[in-house]
Design an enzyme around this catalytic site. Structure first.
Site, PDB file in Angstrom:
ATOM      1  N   ARG A 243      35.118   2.223   4.400  1.00 34.00           N
ATOM      2  CA  ARG A 243      36.250   2.719   5.529  1.00 34.00           C
ATOM      3  C   ARG A 243      36.951   2.739   6.724  1.00 34.00           C
ATOM      4  NH1 ARG A 243      32.392   6.484   3.338  1.00 34.00           N
ATOM      5  NH2 ARG A 243      33.549   7.937   1.861  1.00 34.00           N
ATOM      6  N   LYS A 270      29.805   8.276   6.059  1.00 33.89           N
ATOM      7  CA  LYS A 270      30.708  10.148   6.013  1.00 33.89           C
ATOM      8  C   LYS A 270      29.481  11.111   5.176  1.00 33.89           C
ATOM      9  CE  LYS A 270      34.329  12.678   3.935  1.00 33.89           C
ATOM     10  NZ  LYS A 270      36.045  12.587   3.056  1.00 33.89           N
ATOM     11  N   HIS A 333      42.847   2.836   5.207  1.00 36.56           N
ATOM     12  CA  HIS A 333      42.126   3.270   4.042  1.00 36.56           C
ATOM     13  C   HIS A 333      41.897   2.826   3.130  1.00 36.56           C
ATOM     14  CE1 HIS A 333      39.663   6.659   2.544  1.00 36.56           C
ATOM     15  NE2 HIS A 333      38.864   6.502   3.572  1.00 36.56           N
ATOM     16  N   ARG A 336      40.551   1.498  -0.391  1.00 33.01           N
ATOM     17  CA  ARG A 336      39.695   1.845  -1.406  1.00 33.01           C
ATOM     18  C   ARG A 336      40.517   2.511  -2.480  1.00 33.01           C
ATOM     19  NH1 ARG A 336      34.896   3.083   0.582  1.00 33.01           N
ATOM     20  NH2 ARG A 336      35.160   5.376   0.180  1.00 33.01           N
ATOM     21  N   HIS A 360      30.808   6.762  -2.534  1.00 34.40           N
ATOM     22  CA  HIS A 360      30.558   8.388  -3.209  1.00 34.40           C
ATOM     23  C   HIS A 360      29.441   8.625  -3.603  1.00 34.40           C
ATOM     24  CE1 HIS A 360      35.542   8.162  -3.437  1.00 34.40           C
ATOM     25  NE2 HIS A 360      35.016   7.300  -2.258  1.00 34.40           N
ATOM     26  N   TYR A 370      21.687   8.702  -6.624  1.00 34.03           N
ATOM     27  CA  TYR A 370      20.935   7.468  -6.804  1.00 34.03           C
ATOM     28  C   TYR A 370      19.998   7.069  -5.089  1.00 34.03           C
ATOM     29  CZ  TYR A 370      22.278   6.220 -11.902  1.00 34.03           C
ATOM     30  OH  TYR A 370      22.408   6.080 -13.734  1.00 34.03           O
TER      31      TYR A 370
END
Length: 408
Positions: A243, A270, A333, A336, A360, A370
């Protein structure tokens, strides 16, 4: 005999040291002294004689005093001490007056700050200070109703900032839930406002996902002649596809060039989870060159105005605009989405590795998230393949120079 309005209005203090008491019945009397006229109720509770103040005449009329006497007698019949009930009500009012929406909101801002990036914290504070506090900030939070919040956010909506209006309503909801946990209100009143605002317009960060269009962009970036910090950040943006806020706030202490790895601390992410970014040889080379310029400072991309701050949030997008790429074509952005699409559809990389690298949430077959080191060697290999692929695209034609000045 019961008192009359005329008697209460005309009665004078006789000069008695203890004042004059005029009985109205059922324990209530009017106490008249040199200062004024006071309604009092004598009663017994738990075997003790007590007196409850019912108010001062003429602010409290005879009829109002009798009503208060009736309410007190109802409490007594229910086994409740009227004096204690009055004291508790006074404490509750005092608590409500001290817990205004602004006071509670500022407590929430402080206690929840660690969950937000510094830039987000500043934005939330701005919304509250400019749009919310002037309207409902001084009202006790327990006295605020759904309509109060709706009128506040509709002012934002009416000036065309629909997305901001939704964000402010969401922030108010978080403040009310904080107040619920503190025992200041019973529930989050913003839940009653569902559907009250206009629907948020769907928007996506513009991106280039066609390799034939990405190559020219990479060459334009390579030929960009702006400030070295901006040039390096532009070259790294498609390579790392983090980001923009994470990229521009990168610190040298987070980067291990020998280990080809960048560890972004959780407070910058985030999702508030530490993120590891494997560095391709292309990324390492860019950073080694940049270290000769900014390597002795804190930030990898410091502001050109002061090394105490990182590059401003508009720098990369301004550079893209100066190269002729509009916001409808590409944003910082958007790199991504570029990586997400091409890695999957063109390079056929594993989707779970791509999602990991995008930071994510990815779950294992048992539904557990994970950890940050999951599949790290495989992600290193994927990022190197990605770096090599971008380099191949970039070499597709001669570099086209672009220039810009005074970007920070």
């Amino acid at each position: 005999m019961a008192l009359t309005d005329t008697f209460v209005r005309k009665v004078k203090f006789s000069g008695a040291s203890a004042g004059d008491k005029h009985t109205d019945g059922q324990g209530m009397h009017l106490l008249v002294n040199a200062v004024g006229k006071y309604w009092r109720l004598n009663y017994r509770f738990a075997g003790k004689q007590k007196t409850l103040a019912l108010g001062v005449y003429p602010a409290v009329s005879l009829a109002a005093a009798r009503k208060r006497r009736g309410e007190a007698r109802e409490l007594l019949a229910a086994g409740i001490d009227p004096v204690q009930a009055k004291q508790e009500a006074m404490r509750a009012r005092a608590t409500a007056q001290s817990n205004t929406f602004e006071a509670v909101a500022r407590q929430w801002l402080t206690k929840s700050a660690a969950r937000r990036a510094a830039s987000t914290q500043k934005k939330v504070q701005g919304w509250l200070s400019h749009d919310v506090f002037p309207r409902i900030g001084k009202i006790p939070i327990a006295d605020i109703g759904p309509r109060d919040v709706l009128e506040t956010v509709r002012i934002i909506e009416n000036r065309g900032a629909i997305d901001s209006a939704h964000r402010v309503k969401q922030i108010c909801g978080q403040i009310f839930r904080f107040a619920v946990a503190a025992g200041l209100v019973g529930h989050d009143i913003t839940a009653d406002l569902k559907g009250a605002l206009s629907a948020k317009p769907k928007s996506h960060y513009s991106s280039i996902t066609n390799p034939s269009e990405l190559g020219p962009l990479l060459r334009a970036i390579e030929g960009y002649t702006g400030h070295p910090y901006c040039c390096a950040a532009l070259r790294l943006a498609p390579l790392l596809f983090v980001r923009p806020g994470e990229l521009r706030s990168a610190e040298w202490s987070e980067i291990d060039l020998d280990g080809a790895q960048w560890r972004i601390p959780s407070h910058k992410m985030k999702m508030r989870v530490e993120h590891i970014v494997p560095l391709s040889t292309q990324a390492v080379n860019i950073l080694r060159d940049l270290a000769q310029i900014s390597g002795k400072g804190k930030f990898v991309f410091p502001s050109i105005r002061t090394p105490e701050r990182c590059m401003s949030e508009n720098t990369l997008n301004a550079a893209l605009r100066s190269m002729g790429y509009s916001r409808e074509v590409i944003t910082a952005h958007g790199f991504r989405a570029t990586a997400r699409t091409i890695l999957d559809e063109v390079m056929q990389e594993r989707i779970d590795l791509i999602e990991h690298q995008l930071a994510h949430a990815v779950k294992d077959p048992n539904g557990r998230a994970y950890n940050r080191t999951a599949h790290l060697p495989a992600r290193h290999q994927m990022m190197q393949r990605w770096g090599d692929y971008l380099e191949t695209l970039r070499r597709g034609a001669e570099i086209i120079p672009f220039s810009a000045n005074n970007l920070n």
